[in-house]
Design a protein around this motif. Sequence first.
Motif, PDB file in Angstrom:
ATOM      1  N   ILE A   1      92.851  14.784   8.774  1.00 29.06           N
ATOM      2  CA  ILE A   1      92.403  14.155   7.528  1.00 29.06           C
ATOM      3  C   ILE A   1      92.685  12.656   7.607  1.00 29.06           C
ATOM      4  O   ILE A   1      93.777  12.239   7.996  1.00 29.06           O
ATOM      5  CB  ILE A   1      93.107  14.767   6.300  1.00 29.06           C
ATOM      6  CG1 ILE A   1      92.774  16.257   6.176  1.00 29.06           C
ATOM      7  CG2 ILE A   1      92.708  14.016   5.029  1.00 29.06           C
ATOM      8  CD1 ILE A   1      91.306  16.576   5.970  1.00 29.06           C
ATOM      9  N   ASN A   2      91.687  11.876   7.216  1.00 29.50           N
ATOM     10  CA  ASN A   2      91.813  10.417   7.174  1.00 29.50           C
ATOM     11  C   ASN A   2      91.757   9.998   5.704  1.00 29.50           C
ATOM     12  O   ASN A   2      90.691   9.986   5.096  1.00 29.50           O
ATOM     13  CB  ASN A   2      90.676   9.779   7.971  1.00 29.50           C
ATOM     14  CG  ASN A   2      90.807   8.268   8.071  1.00 29.50           C
ATOM     15  OD1 ASN A   2      91.794   7.682   7.646  1.00 29.50           O
ATOM     16  ND2 ASN A   2      89.800   7.631   8.646  1.00 29.50           N
ATOM     17  N   ASP A   3      92.925   9.673   5.135  1.00 29.82           N
ATOM     18  CA  ASP A   3      93.036   9.425   3.690  1.00 29.82           C
ATOM     19  C   ASP A   3      93.114   7.935   3.400  1.00 29.82           C
ATOM     20  O   ASP A   3      94.136   7.295   3.658  1.00 29.82           O
ATOM     21  CB  ASP A   3      94.276  10.142   3.144  1.00 29.82           C
ATOM     22  CG  ASP A   3      94.491   9.888   1.655  1.00 29.82           C
ATOM     23  OD1 ASP A   3      93.566   9.378   0.996  1.00 29.82           O
ATOM     24  OD2 ASP A   3      95.579  10.206   1.159  1.00 29.82           O
ATOM     25  N   GLN A   4      92.061   7.394   2.822  1.00 34.17           N
ATOM     26  CA  GLN A   4      92.010   5.967   2.532  1.00 34.17           C
ATOM     27  C   GLN A   4      92.909   5.560   1.367  1.00 34.17           C
ATOM     28  O   GLN A   4      93.047   4.370   1.080  1.00 34.17           O
ATOM     29  CB  GLN A   4      90.574   5.536   2.225  1.00 34.17           C
ATOM     30  CG  GLN A   4      90.004   6.165   0.977  1.00 34.17           C
ATOM     31  CD  GLN A   4      88.618   5.651   0.656  1.00 34.17           C
ATOM     32  OE1 GLN A   4      88.457   4.698  -0.107  1.00 34.17           O
ATOM     33  NE2 GLN A   4      87.623   6.270   1.235  1.00 34.17           N
ATOM     34  N   TRP A   5      93.535   6.516   0.686  1.00 34.01           N
ATOM     35  CA  TRP A   5      94.456   6.182  -0.402  1.00 34.01           C
ATOM     36  C   TRP A   5      95.899   6.611  -0.119  1.00 34.01           C
ATOM     37  O   TRP A   5      96.756   6.540  -0.991  1.00 34.01           O
ATOM     38  CB  TRP A   5      93.977   6.797  -1.720  1.00 34.01           C
ATOM     39  CG  TRP A   5      92.898   5.964  -2.345  1.00 34.01           C
ATOM     40  CD1 TRP A   5      91.554   6.214  -2.345  1.00 34.01           C
ATOM     41  CD2 TRP A   5      93.073   4.720  -3.023  1.00 34.01           C
ATOM     42  NE1 TRP A   5      90.888   5.205  -2.990  1.00 34.01           N
ATOM     43  CE2 TRP A   5      91.786   4.271  -3.423  1.00 34.01           C
ATOM     44  CE3 TRP A   5      94.176   3.939  -3.344  1.00 34.01           C
ATOM     45  CZ2 TRP A   5      91.586   3.082  -4.114  1.00 34.01           C
ATOM     46  CZ3 TRP A   5      93.976   2.755  -4.043  1.00 34.01           C
ATOM     47  CH2 TRP A   5      92.705   2.328  -4.413  1.00 34.01           C
ATOM     48  N   ALA A   6      96.179   7.013   1.101  1.00 35.39           N
ATOM     49  CA  ALA A   6      97.566   7.288   1.524  1.00 35.39           C
ATOM     50  C   ALA A   6      98.318   8.181   0.541  1.00 35.39           C
ATOM     51  O   ALA A   6      99.438   7.892   0.141  1.00 35.39           O
ATOM     52  CB  ALA A   6      98.330   5.977   1.741  1.00 35.39           C
ATOM     53  N   LEU A   7      97.673   9.263   0.112  1.00 33.17           N
ATOM     54  CA  LEU A   7      98.223  10.284  -0.781  1.00 33.17           C
ATOM     55  C   LEU A   7      98.329   9.823  -2.227  1.00 33.17           C
ATOM     56  O   LEU A   7      98.861  10.548  -3.063  1.00 33.17           O
ATOM     57  CB  LEU A   7      99.581  10.792  -0.281  1.00 33.17           C
ATOM     58  CG  LEU A   7      99.594  11.355   1.144  1.00 33.17           C
ATOM     59  CD1 LEU A   7     101.006  11.789   1.533  1.00 33.17           C
ATOM     60  CD2 LEU A   7      98.614  12.517   1.275  1.00 33.17           C
TER      61      LEU A   7
ATOM     62  N   ASN B   1      95.996   0.681   0.702  1.00 36.22           N
ATOM     63  CA  ASN B   1      94.920   0.387  -0.231  1.00 36.22           C
ATOM     64  C   ASN B   1      95.543  -0.053  -1.545  1.00 36.22           C
ATOM     65  O   ASN B   1      96.769  -0.021  -1.706  1.00 36.22           O
ATOM     66  CB  ASN B   1      94.031   1.619  -0.433  1.00 36.22           C
ATOM     67  CG  ASN B   1      92.605   1.273  -0.796  1.00 36.22           C
ATOM     68  OD1 ASN B   1      92.334   0.210  -1.355  1.00 36.22           O
ATOM     69  ND2 ASN B   1      91.678   2.177  -0.490  1.00 36.22           N
ATOM     70  N   GLY B   2      94.745  -0.449  -2.493  1.00 34.65           N
ATOM     71  CA  GLY B   2      95.273  -0.855  -3.788  1.00 34.65           C
ATOM     72  C   GLY B   2      94.188  -1.410  -4.678  1.00 34.65           C
ATOM     73  O   GLY B   2      93.001  -1.378  -4.339  1.00 34.65           O
ATOM     74  N   HIS B   3      94.612  -1.951  -5.826  1.00 33.20           N
ATOM     75  CA  HIS B   3      93.682  -2.498  -6.805  1.00 33.20           C
ATOM     76  C   HIS B   3      93.905  -3.996  -7.025  1.00 33.20           C
ATOM     77  O   HIS B   3      93.311  -4.584  -7.923  1.00 33.20           O
ATOM     78  CB  HIS B   3      93.831  -1.761  -8.133  1.00 33.20           C
ATOM     79  CG  HIS B   3      93.555  -0.286  -8.024  1.00 33.20           C
ATOM     80  ND1 HIS B   3      92.281   0.221  -7.856  1.00 33.20           N
ATOM     81  CD2 HIS B   3      94.392   0.782  -8.031  1.00 33.20           C
ATOM     82  CE1 HIS B   3      92.338   1.542  -7.777  1.00 33.20           C
ATOM     83  NE2 HIS B   3      93.606   1.908  -7.886  1.00 33.20           N
ATOM     84  N   SER B   4      94.771  -4.606  -6.224  1.00 31.67           N
ATOM     85  CA  SER B   4      95.087  -6.022  -6.399  1.00 31.67           C
ATOM     86  C   SER B   4      95.235  -6.682  -5.038  1.00 31.67           C
ATOM     87  O   SER B   4      95.559  -6.024  -4.035  1.00 31.67           O
ATOM     88  CB  SER B   4      96.397  -6.176  -7.183  1.00 31.67           C
ATOM     89  OG  SER B   4      96.844  -7.520  -7.177  1.00 31.67           O
ATOM     90  N   THR B   5      94.997  -7.992  -5.002  1.00 29.40           N
ATOM     91  CA  THR B   5      95.205  -8.750  -3.771  1.00 29.40           C
ATOM     92  C   THR B   5      96.356  -9.753  -3.934  1.00 29.40           C
ATOM     93  O   THR B   5      96.451 -10.732  -3.201  1.00 29.40           O
ATOM     94  CB  THR B   5      93.924  -9.508  -3.373  1.00 29.40           C
ATOM     95  OG1 THR B   5      93.536 -10.374  -4.450  1.00 29.40           O
ATOM     96  CG2 THR B   5      92.795  -8.542  -3.070  1.00 29.40           C
ATOM     97  N   GLU B   6      97.243  -9.490  -4.894  1.00 25.10           N
ATOM     98  CA  GLU B   6      98.393 -10.357  -5.132  1.00 25.10           C
ATOM     99  C   GLU B   6      99.594  -9.845  -4.335  1.00 25.10           C
ATOM    100  O   GLU B   6     100.076  -8.741  -4.581  1.00 25.10           O
ATOM    101  CB  GLU B   6      98.739 -10.387  -6.622  1.00 25.10           C
ATOM    102  CG  GLU B   6      97.631 -10.973  -7.502  1.00 25.10           C
ATOM    103  CD  GLU B   6      97.388 -12.439  -7.216  1.00 25.10           C
ATOM    104  OE1 GLU B   6      98.380 -13.164  -6.950  1.00 25.10           O
ATOM    105  OE2 GLU B   6      96.219 -12.861  -7.255  1.00 25.10           O
TER     106      GLU B   6
ATOM    107  N   GLY C   1      90.096  -4.790   5.069  1.00 28.68           N
ATOM    108  CA  GLY C   1      88.953  -4.763   4.171  1.00 28.68           C
ATOM    109  C   GLY C   1      89.219  -4.091   2.836  1.00 28.68           C
ATOM    110  O   GLY C   1      88.338  -4.048   1.978  1.00 28.68           O
ATOM    111  N   PHE C   2      90.424  -3.591   2.636  1.00 31.83           N
ATOM    112  CA  PHE C   2      90.763  -2.887   1.393  1.00 31.83           C
ATOM    113  C   PHE C   2      91.912  -3.619   0.699  1.00 31.83           C
ATOM    114  O   PHE C   2      92.976  -3.800   1.282  1.00 31.83           O
ATOM    115  CB  PHE C   2      91.167  -1.441   1.677  1.00 31.83           C
ATOM    116  CG  PHE C   2      90.048  -0.589   2.201  1.00 31.83           C
ATOM    117  CD1 PHE C   2      89.305   0.219   1.343  1.00 31.83           C
ATOM    118  CD2 PHE C   2      89.720  -0.597   3.546  1.00 31.83           C
ATOM    119  CE1 PHE C   2      88.270   1.000   1.821  1.00 31.83           C
ATOM    120  CE2 PHE C   2      88.679   0.184   4.045  1.00 31.83           C
ATOM    121  CZ  PHE C   2      87.952   0.984   3.179  1.00 31.83           C
TER     122      PHE C   2
END
Length: 404
Positions: free
Chosen positions: A244-250, A272-277, A313-314
């Motif tokens: 399994i390749n999970d782009q959200w790391a569980l 991955n995440g929702h911010s670039t800070e 890229g994420f």
Amino acid sequence: MVCGENMIEIGVKFIDNLEQAYAEMQRVGADPGGIARMAPKAVFKVLKLSGLTPTQANIIKQEMLARGGDAAVARGVINHSVATTDLLLLGTLKQYRGFIKKLKMQPFGLAKLAERIEAALANLAGWPSRRINCRGLTLELGERTLVMGILNATPDSFSDGGRYLDPAAALEHALQMVEDGADIIDLGGISTRPGHSEISEAEEQRRILPVLDKLVQEVKVPISIDTWRAAVAREALARGAHMINDQWALRGDPELAQVVAEYQAPIMLMHNGHSTEYRDIMLELTAFLRQSIDMAQQTGISRGNIIVDPGIGFAKTYEQNLEVLRRLKELTVLGCPILLGTSRKSVIAKTLNLPVDQRVEGTAATVALGIAAGADIVRVHDVKEMVRVARMTDAILRGPQHEG
């Protein structure tokens, strides 16, 4: 014959671990007993710690100074005028050994921290070749770089959307990638391009399962499923998928870890995440993945089945993507194999100002430098070309026996 000044040559050696230190001292002809004493002095490491109290930082600095090393801390540590501080530990392996031994005797949570520092240094020393059991198929890591071929069963992928929706076309492409040298096929049914539309679990399964059924019958390398959904992963593993390749790391689905543990499958965990800070992007990226590793292990996933991915890229700006690639070697502190996915991505487009079908050279640069920085697996579209890049890079880094 007198040795003149003009006959003496000066070179430099970059030594990352004890194995290299031993080899260089043997070439000099040093006494074996002397090598054993000197080698730990030849390996210098800098570790960054964050969130320390002034009390912790002061003890760490004094213990490291006592052994000839040092520690850089915020100016306010000495008078406790700061609440917390980052810290840079500076020392040779010999100095670290004495420091860790003493730190294990200290209060204030430092004994536990000493164990983590010890583990980090062990991870940075590198690890021998290892095998990952992919539910009956084996991946050999450490001997050469592995290449993962991308198979998108999506109508809207940024690179090849719609080309492999038909199971027969997808199978033909997968078989060609294996012939070109792919070690893994990564099958996905959800586009991750910017602005993509979310789809239902049912639609994701409708896209990938008919393709998967054909792949498991015909393809002789492990099939990875690029999904973060537990229900999709369960059905795919039940039908014979290997990883399994999970782009959200569980983080995307709390049930996924249990499914992967139940099937004893390897899993790739991507940042991955929702911010670039970020204050320190690699430190925070590493902490994110360390937490995911802990989550996986607590659920029953073997650490030997975990692969980490920095997520180019994420949740990263263009500049941050370049920084992560520059600092990729820092991710080796986790002690897990590293998967790097840069193929045809926007960081290449923005650098070279090229459309998606003209990014092979840019991808090749990121693949070669990524391997040099510790990547064990590269995830790519252009398998034939990137296999050649990987083999050449391996020959330089590991020796000519890995070429071809």
